[in-house]
Design a protein around this motif. Structure first.
Motif, PDB file in Angstrom:
ATOM      1  N   ILE A  10     -44.171  26.689   3.003  1.00 34.36           N
ATOM      2  CA  ILE A  10     -44.947  24.898   3.654  1.00 34.36           C
ATOM      3  C   ILE A  10     -44.619  24.781   4.264  1.00 34.36           C
ATOM      4  O   ILE A  10     -43.902  24.982   5.360  1.00 34.36           O
ATOM      5  N   GLY A  11     -46.158  24.363   4.874  1.00 32.99           N
ATOM      6  CA  GLY A  11     -46.698  24.881   5.764  1.00 32.99           C
ATOM      7  C   GLY A  11     -46.966  25.968   6.883  1.00 32.99           C
ATOM      8  O   GLY A  11     -46.909  26.899   6.722  1.00 32.99           O
ATOM      9  N   ALA A  12     -48.250  25.375   7.720  1.00 29.10           N
ATOM     10  CA  ALA A  12     -49.350  26.560   8.113  1.00 29.10           C
ATOM     11  C   ALA A  12     -49.067  26.860   9.757  1.00 29.10           C
ATOM     12  O   ALA A  12     -49.926  27.462  10.014  1.00 29.10           O
ATOM     13  N   ALA A  14     -47.408  27.188  13.590  1.00 26.62           N
ATOM     14  CA  ALA A  14     -46.617  28.772  13.851  1.00 26.62           C
ATOM     15  C   ALA A  14     -45.659  29.609  13.311  1.00 26.62           C
ATOM     16  O   ALA A  14     -46.198  30.939  13.068  1.00 26.62           O
ATOM     17  N   GLU A  34     -50.288  23.656   3.038  1.00 27.75           N
ATOM     18  CA  GLU A  34     -50.280  22.587   4.313  1.00 27.75           C
ATOM     19  C   GLU A  34     -50.928  21.725   4.044  1.00 27.75           C
ATOM     20  O   GLU A  34     -52.283  21.478   3.508  1.00 27.75           O
ATOM     21  N   TYR A  72     -49.274  12.143   9.215  1.00 27.42           N
ATOM     22  CA  TYR A  72     -48.528  11.498   7.988  1.00 27.42           C
ATOM     23  C   TYR A  72     -47.598  10.307   9.275  1.00 27.42           C
ATOM     24  O   TYR A  72     -47.803  10.708  10.611  1.00 27.42           O
ATOM     25  N   PHE A  86     -49.408  18.800  15.742  1.00 31.82           N
ATOM     26  CA  PHE A  86     -50.971  18.442  15.019  1.00 31.82           C
ATOM     27  C   PHE A  86     -51.177  19.372  13.517  1.00 31.82           C
ATOM     28  O   PHE A  86     -50.170  20.419  13.102  1.00 31.82           O
ATOM     29  N   ASN A  87     -50.830  18.566  12.144  1.00 32.87           N
ATOM     30  CA  ASN A  87     -51.313  19.146  11.255  1.00 32.87           C
ATOM     31  C   ASN A  87     -52.491  19.448  10.492  1.00 32.87           C
ATOM     32  O   ASN A  87     -53.384  18.924  10.254  1.00 32.87           O
ATOM     33  N   GLY A  90     -52.620  26.509  11.445  1.00 36.99           N
ATOM     34  CA  GLY A  90     -52.238  26.015  13.123  1.00 36.99           C
ATOM     35  C   GLY A  90     -51.140  25.556  13.573  1.00 36.99           C
ATOM     36  O   GLY A  90     -50.569  26.452  14.823  1.00 36.99           O
ATOM     37  N   TYR A  96     -51.169  22.772  21.264  1.00 37.34           N
ATOM     38  CA  TYR A  96     -50.061  23.712  22.610  1.00 37.34           C
ATOM     39  C   TYR A  96     -50.799  23.525  23.456  1.00 37.34           C
ATOM     40  O   TYR A  96     -52.177  24.340  23.629  1.00 37.34           O
ATOM     41  N   ALA A  97     -50.246  24.417  25.228  1.00 37.17           N
ATOM     42  CA  ALA A  97     -51.083  24.795  25.683  1.00 37.17           C
ATOM     43  C   ALA A  97     -50.169  26.685  25.698  1.00 37.17           C
ATOM     44  O   ALA A  97     -50.976  26.859  27.304  1.00 37.17           O
ATOM     45  N   ILE A 204     -55.454  22.307  25.881  1.00 38.37           N
ATOM     46  CA  ILE A 204     -54.017  21.232  24.816  1.00 38.37           C
ATOM     47  C   ILE A 204     -55.294  20.472  23.766  1.00 38.37           C
ATOM     48  O   ILE A 204     -55.180  19.773  23.336  1.00 38.37           O
ATOM     49  N   ALA A 270     -41.685  25.547   6.280  1.00 37.26           N
ATOM     50  CA  ALA A 270     -42.506  25.926   7.870  1.00 37.26           C
ATOM     51  C   ALA A 270     -42.716  24.421   8.023  1.00 37.26           C
ATOM     52  O   ALA A 270     -43.675  24.505   8.724  1.00 37.26           O
ATOM     53  N   HIS A 464     -41.349  19.054  21.819  1.00 30.26           N
ATOM     54  CA  HIS A 464     -40.410  20.317  20.856  1.00 30.26           C
ATOM     55  C   HIS A 464     -39.517  19.551  20.049  1.00 30.26           C
ATOM     56  O   HIS A 464     -39.366  18.411  20.527  1.00 30.26           O
ATOM     57  N   ASN A 507     -40.230  25.800  26.726  1.00 34.08           N
ATOM     58  CA  ASN A 507     -40.997  25.868  25.856  1.00 34.08           C
ATOM     59  C   ASN A 507     -40.377  26.474  24.459  1.00 34.08           C
ATOM     60  O   ASN A 507     -39.584  27.707  24.521  1.00 34.08           O
ATOM     61  N   ILE A 512     -39.601  29.544  17.699  1.00 33.92           N
ATOM     62  CA  ILE A 512     -39.210  29.656  16.742  1.00 33.92           C
ATOM     63  C   ILE A 512     -40.777  30.694  15.808  1.00 33.92           C
ATOM     64  O   ILE A 512     -39.667  30.935  14.510  1.00 33.92           O
TER      65      ILE A 512
HETATM   66  C1  LIG Z   1     -49.922  18.903  23.147  1.00 32.10           C
HETATM   67  C2  LIG Z   1     -48.783  19.801  23.280  1.00 32.10           C
HETATM   68  C3  LIG Z   1     -48.372  20.928  23.843  1.00 32.10           C
HETATM   69  C4  LIG Z   1     -47.414  21.758  23.153  1.00 32.10           C
HETATM   70  N1  LIG Z   1     -47.004  22.705  24.104  1.00 32.10           N
HETATM   71  C5  LIG Z   1     -46.484  24.118  23.654  1.00 32.10           C
HETATM   72  C6  LIG Z   1     -46.404  24.776  25.375  1.00 32.10           C
HETATM   73  O1  LIG Z   1     -47.313  25.120  25.703  1.00 32.10           O
HETATM   74  N2  LIG Z   1     -45.160  26.371  24.672  1.00 32.10           N
HETATM   75  C7  LIG Z   1     -44.656  25.556  23.093  1.00 32.10           C
HETATM   76  O2  LIG Z   1     -43.414  26.722  23.179  1.00 32.10           O
HETATM   77  N3  LIG Z   1     -44.923  24.904  22.449  1.00 32.10           N
HETATM   78  C8  LIG Z   1     -45.203  23.692  22.600  1.00 32.10           C
HETATM   79  N4  LIG Z   1     -45.626  23.135  21.649  1.00 32.10           N
HETATM   80  C9  LIG Z   1     -45.169  23.137  20.465  1.00 32.10           C
HETATM   81  C10 LIG Z   1     -45.556  24.041  19.898  1.00 32.10           C
HETATM   82  O3  LIG Z   1     -46.585  23.300  18.683  1.00 32.10           O
HETATM   83  C11 LIG Z   1     -44.432  23.992  18.338  1.00 32.10           C
HETATM   84  O4  LIG Z   1     -43.364  24.412  18.885  1.00 32.10           O
HETATM   85  C12 LIG Z   1     -44.924  24.786  17.049  1.00 32.10           C
HETATM   86  O5  LIG Z   1     -46.594  24.751  17.131  1.00 32.10           O
HETATM   87  C13 LIG Z   1     -43.993  24.199  16.163  1.00 32.10           C
HETATM   88  O6  LIG Z   1     -43.667  25.632  14.662  1.00 32.10           O
HETATM   89  P1  LIG Z   1     -43.581  24.703  13.677  1.00 32.10           P
HETATM   90  O7  LIG Z   1     -44.283  26.118  13.072  1.00 32.10           O
HETATM   91  O8  LIG Z   1     -42.127  24.668  13.740  1.00 32.10           O
HETATM   92  O9  LIG Z   1     -44.289  23.312  13.244  1.00 32.10           O
HETATM   93  P2  LIG Z   1     -45.868  23.643  13.393  1.00 32.10           P
HETATM   94  O10 LIG Z   1     -46.559  24.411  14.283  1.00 32.10           O
HETATM   95  O11 LIG Z   1     -45.967  22.101  13.909  1.00 32.10           O
HETATM   96  O12 LIG Z   1     -46.735  23.119  11.835  1.00 32.10           O
HETATM   97  C14 LIG Z   1     -46.419  22.628  10.963  1.00 32.10           C
HETATM   98  C15 LIG Z   1     -47.260  22.519   9.095  1.00 32.10           C
HETATM   99  O13 LIG Z   1     -45.845  22.257   8.806  1.00 32.10           O
HETATM  100  C16 LIG Z   1     -47.305  21.102   7.460  1.00 32.10           C
HETATM  101  N5  LIG Z   1     -46.929  19.997   6.863  1.00 32.10           N
HETATM  102  C17 LIG Z   1     -45.617  18.745   7.824  1.00 32.10           C
HETATM  103  N6  LIG Z   1     -45.462  18.353   6.308  1.00 32.10           N
HETATM  104  C18 LIG Z   1     -45.985  19.238   5.554  1.00 32.10           C
HETATM  105  C19 LIG Z   1     -45.625  18.576   4.368  1.00 32.10           C
HETATM  106  N7  LIG Z   1     -45.205  17.374   3.893  1.00 32.10           N
HETATM  107  N8  LIG Z   1     -47.195  18.718   3.039  1.00 32.10           N
HETATM  108  C20 LIG Z   1     -47.841  20.127   3.677  1.00 32.10           C
HETATM  109  N9  LIG Z   1     -47.979  20.325   5.340  1.00 32.10           N
HETATM  110  C21 LIG Z   1     -46.765  19.416   6.033  1.00 32.10           C
HETATM  111  C22 LIG Z   1     -48.639  20.556   8.821  1.00 32.10           C
HETATM  112  O14 LIG Z   1     -49.486  19.922   9.013  1.00 32.10           O
HETATM  113  C23 LIG Z   1     -47.959  22.204   9.964  1.00 32.10           C
HETATM  114  O15 LIG Z   1     -49.182  22.124  10.563  1.00 32.10           O
HETATM  115  C24 LIG Z   1     -46.943  22.021  22.062  1.00 32.10           C
HETATM  116  C25 LIG Z   1     -47.664  20.944  21.139  1.00 32.10           C
HETATM  117  C26 LIG Z   1     -47.697  19.825  21.692  1.00 32.10           C
HETATM  118  C27 LIG Z   1     -47.775  18.708  20.354  1.00 32.10           C
END
Ligand SMILES: Cc1cc2nc3c(=O)[nH]c(=O)nc-3n(C[C@H](O)[C@H](O)[C@H](O)COP(=O)(O)OP(=O)(O)OC[C@H]3O[C@@H](n4cnc5c(N)ncnc54)[C@H](O)[C@@H]3O)c2cc1C
Ligand code: SF4
Length: 532
Positions: A10-12, A14, A34, A72, A86-87, A90, A96-97, A204, A270, A464, A507, A512
């Protein structure tokens, strides 16, 4: 009912992309659900002149302002820091930066070293090969030899220092403080079908060039070629369990809003540090009345954000403006604990280039540096391209009162309860931020800046998301074990930032994803006795 699958992710974002790619070699039937869709590179704000205004509307970091169909809502009234995410395919890597530091070895042992929080059940050496594999998959630019870390290989040359990096690097040399070119998930040469960074500087707002490593252009194309199925527009409501207390699948709403049940042998969450506890808390059953995998009562608790301070400064000389990746260099001079400073653990300086013309004008007017009317254009010109900011990432310690719960009233467009955040900044972090602002100010004065000012905490900087389903050996004090499997539900895994025990002062995304690859390897290695 849908056809059953072997592995349901669940979740596509990082972590979901990384775990899907790694498991693909098993040839199991793997499906990822996703809630968002694919973002076309032509849709990115960086294609148009209005890129800054779109960052305030349909590409805002905050889902409550952005309000795309896939988003949401989040009740964040009880938090001084607002969520950034971002949902879509990706996930957060779309916005992200690309700043890509690793945790330090000491970050995994803070209870032993500093007497606070808890040690992780794994160490830097456990993740080292996964960090390197992830660097290759994402395409990370770096300079080998950073003395803040154990030796690590470089995949490609670092991003250019630019004028900002040179000016601040010289100041840090004068002060005798550590600095190094930033490790960045940004290609500095053509790499695996991706073009190199052309220093446009809109990272960004999404990188239309494809140089920034968002997982829709790194892991996903390879995972799809290896026959992983990715179904977009599918929002998961809850994970179901069978009479034996094993996960049996998930209930979700498809892109037409129709409720469906997807059976699976293994479920992997995820959804990030907020989306994952939200689903677990919403998965109540007779066997798990307090939510799934929550016998410890810790699901949703210990939310860590990394409170950011930002220190901005103006120079007489022209710097880079917004051209080039955001972060030029970093300093980890104050990363490790020094008890004489009045706090434990530490922070990283992320030394950034400037902002675009609209943010220059808005920021200048908000702080009274740019007048309205006469003198407006002259002041804009005087400040534009002459600003740098340093973002300070303060280590956030876990506290149970910082938490994600389900809002009793607010729901998303599918009727699923929205998450509610309660968060306060801890005393240790407050002292750390004061120290950091004073040191960053010293750096800018040494660099010759004439107007230095600070803000703490940065309001829209909850990007974060960590700690809300922590990893540990003791089922009474953690949600998943040392390889990401739920203590309570043996075929349920978590691979996102929820599993962090502590936050470190960097970061989190490289960690992760390294964890996601590590959990995937554990699943592969234990396939014959996965649920013993
Ligand atoms: C503006 C910005 C700048 C950033 N800069 C940095 C940086 O420079 N360096 C860094 O290390 N990190 C940075 N980050 C943070 C980084 O984006 C996150 O740490 C990373 O994406 C988290 O990965 P994740 O897999 O945990 O979750 P996410 O990448 O958030 O993925 C979760 C996914 O799950 C999906 N999802 C959630 N709930 C549901 C549901 N109920 N059903 C189906 N799908 C669902 C979402 O739509 C989303 O696509 C930044 C973030 C932002 C927004
Ligand atoms: S600076 Fe480089 S990585 Fe950032 S958006 Fe521009 S081309 Fe992409």
């Amino acid at each position: 009912m849908n056809e059953p699958v072997d592995v349901l992710i669940i979740g596509a974002g990082a972590s979901g992309a990384a775990v899907a790619w790694s498991l693909a070699e098993t040839r199991m039937r793997i499906l990822c659900l996703e809630q968002g869709g694919w973002v076309q590179s032509t849709d990115y704000p960086s294609n148009g002149r209005d890129w800054e205004s779109r960052q305030m509307t349909d590409f805002h970091y905050n889902p409550n302002i952005r309000r795309r169909p896939a988003d949401y809502p989040i009740n964040e009234d009880a938090s001084p820091i607002k969520v950034a995410n971002f949902n879509g395919v990706g996930g957060g890597t779309i916005l992200y930066a690309g700043h890509f530091p690793r945790l330090h070895p000491s970050d995994f042992r803070v209870r032993t070293l500093d007497g606070v929080a808890d040690d992780w059940p794994i160490g830097y050496s456990t993740l080292e090969s996964y960090y390197a594999e992830n660097d290759r998959m994402m395409g990370v630019a770096s300079l080998a030899g950073d003395p803040a870390y154990p030796p690590k290989p470089s995949v490609m040359p670092p991003i250019p220092l630019g004028k900002t990096g040179q000016v601040l690097g010289r100041a840090l040399n004068d002060l005798g403080w550590h600095w190094w070119p930033s490790d960045s998930a940004i290609t500095t040469r053509d790499y695996e079908g991706r073009a190199k960074c052309i220093n446009l500087g809109h990272c960004i707002a999404g990188c239309a060039q494809g140089a920034k490593a968002s997982t829709d252009i790194t892991y996903w194309p390879e995972a799809l070629r290896a026959r992983v199925e990715l179904r977009t527009g599918c929002r998961v409501r809850e994970v179901s369990v069978n009479a034996q207390g094993m996960a049996s699948g998930v209930t979700y709403y498809d892109s037409d809003g129709i409720e469906r049940f997807q059976p699976a042998e293994v479920v992997i969450l995820a959804c990030n540090g907020i989306g994952t506890p939200r689903i677990l808390l919403n998965s109540k059953s007779a066997l798990f009345p307090d939510g799934l995998a929550n016998s410890s009562g810790l699901v949703g608790k210990n939310l860590m954000f990394h409170p950011y301070a930002t220190v901005q400064a103006y120079f007489d000389e022209e710097l880079d403006g917004y051209r080039g990746p955001h972060i030029a260099i970093w300093s980890q001079e104050f990363y490790e604990t020094d008890s004489s400073r009045g706090f434990v653990r530490g922070y990283t300086f992320q030394c950034n280039r400037g902002t675009g013309p609209v943010m220059n004008a808005i920021g200048g007017m908000r702080t009274g540096r740019i007048p309205w009317g006469e003198g407006h254009h002259a002041a804009c010109r005087r400040l534009f391209d002459r600003m740098s900011s340093t973002a300070v990432i303060c280590e956030d310690l876990p506290e149970e009162c910082n938490r994600v719960t389900l809002d009793p009233v607010l729901t998303d467009s599918s009727g699923i309860p929205a998450p509610r955040i309660e968060y306060r900044i801890g005393e240790n972090t407050q002292r750390m931020a004061e120290h950091a602002v004073a040191r960053a100010t010293e750096m800018y004065v040494a660099a010759g800046a004439y107007d230095v000012h600070a803000e703490f905490p940065m309001r829209y900087a909850g990007w974060h998301l960590m700690g809300t389903a922590r990893m540990g050996l003791d089922p009474a004090r953690s949600v998943v074990n040392e390889w990401g499997r739920s203590h309570d539900v043996k075929n349920l895994f978590i691979v996102d930032g929820s599993v962090f025990v502590t936050s470190g002062g960097v970061n989190p995304t490289s960690t992760i994803q390294a964890i996601a690859l590590y959990v995937a390897d554990n699943i592969k290695n234990r396939l014959s006795n996965l649920f013993d």
